[in-house]
Each structure stands twice: as C-alpha cells, then as structure tokens.
Design a protein around this motif. Structure first.
Motif, PDB file in Angstrom:
ATOM      1  N   LEU B  68       4.793   9.533  -6.131  1.00 18.86           N
ATOM      2  CA  LEU B  68       5.831   9.832  -5.135  1.00 18.86           C
ATOM      3  C   LEU B  68       5.266   9.716  -3.718  1.00 18.86           C
ATOM      4  O   LEU B  68       5.877   9.098  -2.848  1.00 18.86           O
ATOM      5  CB  LEU B  68       6.395  11.236  -5.366  1.00 18.86           C
ATOM      6  CG  LEU B  68       7.595  11.638  -4.502  1.00 18.86           C
ATOM      7  CD1 LEU B  68       8.755  10.654  -4.660  1.00 18.86           C
ATOM      8  CD2 LEU B  68       8.053  13.055  -4.838  1.00 18.86           C
ATOM      9  N   VAL B  69       4.072  10.239  -3.506  1.00 20.06           N
ATOM     10  CA  VAL B  69       3.444  10.145  -2.178  1.00 20.06           C
ATOM     11  C   VAL B  69       3.236   8.668  -1.807  1.00 20.06           C
ATOM     12  O   VAL B  69       3.559   8.235  -0.700  1.00 20.06           O
ATOM     13  CB  VAL B  69       2.099  10.905  -2.153  1.00 20.06           C
ATOM     14  CG1 VAL B  69       1.306  10.560  -0.896  1.00 20.06           C
ATOM     15  CG2 VAL B  69       2.340  12.410  -2.247  1.00 20.06           C
ATOM     16  N   LEU B  70       2.758   7.867  -2.773  1.00 25.85           N
ATOM     17  CA  LEU B  70       2.522   6.440  -2.505  1.00 25.85           C
ATOM     18  C   LEU B  70       3.836   5.714  -2.214  1.00 25.85           C
ATOM     19  O   LEU B  70       3.936   4.936  -1.265  1.00 25.85           O
ATOM     20  CB  LEU B  70       1.804   5.800  -3.701  1.00 25.85           C
ATOM     21  CG  LEU B  70       0.343   6.200  -3.886  1.00 25.85           C
ATOM     22  CD1 LEU B  70      -0.174   5.769  -5.255  1.00 25.85           C
ATOM     23  CD2 LEU B  70      -0.523   5.588  -2.773  1.00 25.85           C
ATOM     24  N   ALA B  71       4.857   6.004  -3.005  1.00 25.42           N
ATOM     25  CA  ALA B  71       6.155   5.336  -2.818  1.00 25.42           C
ATOM     26  C   ALA B  71       6.749   5.714  -1.455  1.00 25.42           C
ATOM     27  O   ALA B  71       7.267   4.856  -0.726  1.00 25.42           O
ATOM     28  CB  ALA B  71       7.114   5.721  -3.939  1.00 25.42           C
ATOM     29  N   LEU B  72       6.644   6.979  -1.076  1.00 23.26           N
ATOM     30  CA  LEU B  72       7.178   7.417   0.232  1.00 23.26           C
ATOM     31  C   LEU B  72       6.391   6.786   1.378  1.00 23.26           C
ATOM     32  O   LEU B  72       6.963   6.420   2.411  1.00 23.26           O
ATOM     33  CB  LEU B  72       7.162   8.940   0.320  1.00 23.26           C
ATOM     34  CG  LEU B  72       8.131   9.668  -0.630  1.00 23.26           C
ATOM     35  CD1 LEU B  72       7.934  11.180  -0.550  1.00 23.26           C
ATOM     36  CD2 LEU B  72       9.583   9.292  -0.335  1.00 23.26           C
ATOM     37  N   THR B  73       5.090   6.603   1.174  1.00 22.43           N
ATOM     38  CA  THR B  73       4.267   5.941   2.195  1.00 22.43           C
ATOM     39  C   THR B  73       4.736   4.501   2.390  1.00 22.43           C
ATOM     40  O   THR B  73       4.882   4.023   3.522  1.00 22.43           O
ATOM     41  CB  THR B  73       2.785   5.954   1.751  1.00 22.43           C
ATOM     42  OG1 THR B  73       2.407   7.300   1.466  1.00 22.43           O
ATOM     43  CG2 THR B  73       1.882   5.347   2.811  1.00 22.43           C
ATOM     44  N   ILE B  74       5.010   3.821   1.285  1.00 23.50           N
ATOM     45  CA  ILE B  74       5.469   2.426   1.357  1.00 23.50           C
ATOM     46  C   ILE B  74       6.845   2.365   2.023  1.00 23.50           C
ATOM     47  O   ILE B  74       7.106   1.489   2.866  1.00 23.50           O
ATOM     48  CB  ILE B  74       5.470   1.789  -0.047  1.00 23.50           C
ATOM     49  CG1 ILE B  74       4.015   1.601  -0.527  1.00 23.50           C
ATOM     50  CG2 ILE B  74       6.221   0.451  -0.065  1.00 23.50           C
ATOM     51  CD1 ILE B  74       3.860   1.240  -1.991  1.00 23.50           C
ATOM     52  N   ILE B  75       7.708   3.328   1.716  1.00 25.19           N
ATOM     53  CA  ILE B  75       9.034   3.373   2.356  1.00 25.19           C
ATOM     54  C   ILE B  75       8.878   3.552   3.863  1.00 25.19           C
ATOM     55  O   ILE B  75       9.512   2.858   4.671  1.00 25.19           O
ATOM     56  CB  ILE B  75       9.891   4.514   1.753  1.00 25.19           C
ATOM     57  CG1 ILE B  75      10.331   4.156   0.340  1.00 25.19           C
ATOM     58  CG2 ILE B  75      11.107   4.824   2.638  1.00 25.19           C
ATOM     59  CD1 ILE B  75      11.008   5.288  -0.420  1.00 25.19           C
ATOM     60  N   ARG B  76       7.967   4.448   4.266  1.00 23.62           N
ATOM     61  CA  ARG B  76       7.774   4.709   5.701  1.00 23.62           C
ATOM     62  C   ARG B  76       7.300   3.444   6.408  1.00 23.62           C
ATOM     63  O   ARG B  76       7.767   3.091   7.475  1.00 23.62           O
ATOM     64  CB  ARG B  76       6.773   5.849   5.896  1.00 23.62           C
ATOM     65  CG  ARG B  76       7.240   6.835   6.984  1.00 23.62           C
ATOM     66  CD  ARG B  76       6.232   7.928   7.227  1.00 23.62           C
ATOM     67  NE  ARG B  76       5.103   7.361   7.981  1.00 23.62           N
ATOM     68  CZ  ARG B  76       3.840   7.817   7.904  1.00 23.62           C
ATOM     69  NH1 ARG B  76       3.542   8.799   7.069  1.00 23.62           N
ATOM     70  NH2 ARG B  76       2.890   7.292   8.614  1.00 23.62           N
TER      71      ARG B  76
END
Lengths: 82, 82
Positions: B68-76
């Motif tokens: 989730l942290v990685l996916a949110l980083t990519i979204i940002r």
C-alpha cells in the motif's frame, strides 16, 4: 464478513491491471513501465496460482490466473514498445 | 510446503513495486503509468490489509501494508509528473 472483504479485495487487485493494459494499447507507450516490476510480480502471481492449486481454492486460482494473463500481456507490450 | 509457496508469492508481489517506484524516481516519467490502475489496486490492497487485521494475520497485514505504501508513492509521483 471476512469472505466478502477478501472477495472484493481479490477482485480489485485483479481488475486493476485492465486499465493499465488498455492505457498501453491506446498510447502504445511503455517507457515509464518497469519491466523488472512486472517480471517479479508475474512470478509472484504464478506462485499464488500454484498455491491456489495446492489447496484447491477456486477464488485464488481464478483471480491469479486472470492477473497472470494481464501481467504477461503488459510484459509482452513492454518488450514490443520498449 | 504451501506456507513456503505463499510466503514467497507474497514477498514477490510486494517487493515487485520497488523497481517501479525506483524507475519513476530515476526517470521522473510516468506517462505510461495508469493512474486508474494504481487507484483501483491501492483500494484492493487496503481491503487485503483490512482482511488481514480482521483475521489478525501478520503476513497478510505486513505484505499489504508495504504494498500500500509503495502503491500510494507511485500514485503521488504520477500526480506530480503527470
């Protein structure tokens, strides 16, 4: 309740790859896509599929078979478009 | 044996997003990345995390919290670089 949550979670983490595949087909552009990510991810999904077969669990087998096809499609397009 | 297969599968489908995040950080380029994919995927992963908490399963909680942290980083980064 847990079954419902895991079913929706599995559905979302499977269908999520459809818009990425469509995005690549439309724009024919994959420069920002990491091939490494999809190769590692596809390997992991193939193992989840193997796990699903080992415990003969249809939801796990189905979700990961679909995700594997989508991930391999993205890998093929990445190899084609560079 | 099943435990080992699922542990390796969970590890691979989690760490797979690290090369994608690094790829974006290095090239500062996200055009080919589908925002829709990552929003749907992150929602699914958040539900898997919820599922892990509901059944109090550490491997499921840990793997999905990292993803989730990685996916949110990519979204940002996708929102930043367009």
């Amino acid at each position: 309740m847990e079954t419902l949550v895991s079913a929706v979670a599995a559905t979302l983490t499977t269908v999520a790859f459809v818009p990425q595949a469509i995005h690549i087909i439309r724009f024919k552009e994959t420069r920002a896509i990491s091939l490494q990510m999809y190769v590692v991810f596809a390997t992991g999904v193939a193992l989840w599929l193997t796990f699903g077969v080992m415990i003969w669990n249809w939801p796990i087998m189905t979700a990961n078979a679909i995700t594997l096809v989508l991930a391999l499609t993205i890998i093929r397009m990445k190899l084609r478009y560079g």
